[in-house]
Design an enzyme around this catalytic site. Sequence first.
Site, PDB file in Angstrom:
ATOM      1  NE  ARG A   1      14.968   3.560   0.959  1.00  0.00           N
ATOM      2  CZ  ARG A   1      15.902   2.657   1.287  1.00  0.00           C
ATOM      3  NH1 ARG A   1      17.141   2.797   0.853  1.00  0.00           N
ATOM      4  NH2 ARG A   1      15.589   1.614   2.025  1.00  0.00           N
TER       5      ARG A   1
ATOM      6  CB  ILE B   1      -8.685  -3.701  -5.652  1.00  0.00           C
ATOM      7  CG1 ILE B   1      -7.478  -3.725  -4.703  1.00  0.00           C
ATOM      8  CG2 ILE B   1      -9.060  -2.291  -6.097  1.00  0.00           C
ATOM      9  CD1 ILE B   1      -6.158  -3.352  -5.393  1.00  0.00           C
TER      10      ILE B   1
ATOM     11  CB  THR C   1       7.938   0.814  -5.620  1.00  0.00           C
ATOM     12  OG1 THR C   1       9.135   1.077  -4.908  1.00  0.00           O
ATOM     13  CG2 THR C   1       7.645  -0.674  -5.452  1.00  0.00           C
ATOM     14  CG  ASP C   2      12.974   2.959  -6.280  1.00  0.00           C
ATOM     15  OD1 ASP C   2      12.217   2.624  -5.342  1.00  0.00           O
ATOM     16  OD2 ASP C   2      13.832   3.867  -6.169  1.00  0.00           O
ATOM     17  CD  GLU C   3      10.754   0.487  -1.295  1.00  0.00           C
ATOM     18  OE1 GLU C   3      10.720  -0.505  -0.551  1.00  0.00           O
ATOM     19  OE2 GLU C   3      10.390   1.621  -0.956  1.00  0.00           O
TER      20      GLU C   3
ATOM     21  CE  LYS D   1       3.449  -1.494  -6.060  1.00  0.00           C
ATOM     22  NZ  LYS D   1       2.087  -0.934  -6.356  1.00  0.00           N
TER      23      LYS D   1
ATOM     24  CG  ASN E   1       6.279   9.586  -4.861  1.00  0.00           C
ATOM     25  OD1 ASN E   1       5.268   9.909  -5.450  1.00  0.00           O
ATOM     26  ND2 ASN E   1       7.259   8.933  -5.472  1.00  0.00           N
TER      27      ASN E   1
ATOM     28  CB  ALA F   1      -0.329  -0.589  -3.101  1.00  0.00           C
TER      29      ALA F   1
ATOM     30  NE  ARG G   1      12.177  -0.343   6.926  1.00  0.00           N
ATOM     31  CZ  ARG G   1      11.845   0.612   6.039  1.00  0.00           C
ATOM     32  NH1 ARG G   1      12.438   0.662   4.860  1.00  0.00           N
ATOM     33  NH2 ARG G   1      10.954   1.523   6.338  1.00  0.00           N
ATOM     34  N   PRO G   2      15.022  -4.889   9.491  1.00  0.00           N
ATOM     35  CG  PRO G   2      13.667  -6.574  10.426  1.00  0.00           C
ATOM     36  CD  PRO G   2      13.823  -5.082  10.327  1.00  0.00           C
TER      37      PRO G   2
ATOM     38  CE1 TYR H   1     -18.192   8.409   0.471  1.00  0.00           C
ATOM     39  CE2 TYR H   1     -17.313   9.165   2.560  1.00  0.00           C
ATOM     40  CZ  TYR H   1     -17.713   9.426   1.271  1.00  0.00           C
ATOM     41  OH  TYR H   1     -17.635  10.687   0.778  1.00  0.00           O
TER      42      TYR H   1
ATOM     43  CE1 TYR I   1       4.675  -1.189  -1.421  1.00  0.00           C
ATOM     44  CE2 TYR I   1       7.010  -0.650  -1.364  1.00  0.00           C
ATOM     45  CZ  TYR I   1       5.732  -0.413  -1.847  1.00  0.00           C
ATOM     46  OH  TYR I   1       5.523   0.593  -2.760  1.00  0.00           O
TER      47      TYR I   1
END
Length: 360
Positions: free
Chosen positions: A229, A72, A140-142, A169, A195, A95, A296-297, A356, A165
Amino acid sequence: MASFRSRRPLAIMNVVVTGGAGFIGSHFLNLLVPRYPEHRFVNVDVLTYAANLMNLAPIAEAANYQFERVDIADRDAVDALFDRVQPDLVVHFAAESHVDRSIHSPDAFVRTNITGTFNLLEATRAQAQRRPVTFHHVSTDEVFGSLGPTGFFVETTPYDPSSPYSASKAASDHLVRAYHRTYGLPVRITNCSNNYGPCQFPEKLIPLMILNAAEGKPLPVYGEGTNVRDWLYVTDHCEAIWAVIQKGRLGETYNIGGRAEKKNIDVVHAICAAVAEETGRPVDALLGQIKYVEDRPGHDHRYAIDPAKVERECGFVPSETFESGLRKTVQFYLGNPDWVTQVRSGEYRAWIDRNYTRRS
Ligand code: NAD
Ligand code: TYD
């Protein structure tokens, strides 16, 4: 502002689904392809490490399903694809999706999530000059950043992303909304919570912990394990997206969640209990594999969705509780060792490259 012809009813449609070989996109296709034999579904995916065409075995031979290997982020390839397919509906899942990868290698996130979304919007805008087409953006809610101990994300919560990320988004959401406001493009956006379910690449918390627990490996919990989460079973997310496509208002955003907030450490404990029950191993041995590791930073503390709008306007009700969904997920990972071996090995990638070639 350009004017677009009014939307056709959901009669016979050409549906482009981007990222349909990934975790959520493959569940979406497996649900909808058999349900709507009159619609043609075109899965547009470049097949990154996160993709798995095996997930699509139930529909691979269906007459109303077709796969196109397209990047894409390649504008010409996307334009050519849209000219061939002439979509009535675009459902955009593709994504780069893993926060930890975005911390180490953000480039691909900007390329796919921002440039890729831009290319799809431009191709959709060109189509919309000739025929009715709607664009559904899966997000995403992030994008909302981190909550304190109380409160929920609602559709009007200001964007405040923390990771490359979530920033990529957020940028894609802004582009989608801008194409609606500026060009009148018929769009909808959904922002969903975390999810889980079968066929998720085992880098995310739940599949990673299930496999490590079963294999006697350490269970790496970031920081104190108190981050929260809000978990939704994958097919409930897919049904919510379809409900929004059918019933949601154009130009609107819908938050999707299942009111299932959990601390990470409680999720890991629940996984240990379920794996113990399924395998007959003592739960204490599994709990002993938990290892607290460096945080995680930029780790967002808490996500929690208020799904009242999607419930009220689109009639969304999740089918699975966290307990029932987790049990199905544990059974999938323990019951499909071939799937696990395949996604972890380089063999699958070599097979894709042999079978492919990319279209450009
Ligand atoms: P995933 O990583 O499992 O799958 C992504 C798919 O996109 C893969 O099949 C990959 O090959 C494809 N892809 C990546 N780059 C591409 C490119 N340049 N061109 C074409 N295809 C490309 O992701 P997922 O978990 O299924 O997430 C799907 C969407 O849902 C994403 O947009 C993600 O932001 C969003 N989302 C995910 C979650 C979650 O918990 N997983 C929650 C909310 C929203
Ligand atoms: P993840 O599945 O990566 O989703 P996201 O970061 O998009 O929410 O992680 C979910 C939570 O679990 C998050 O708070 C980070 C934490 N986590 C761990 O504690 N250990 C792990 O090995 C992983 C992958 C995640």
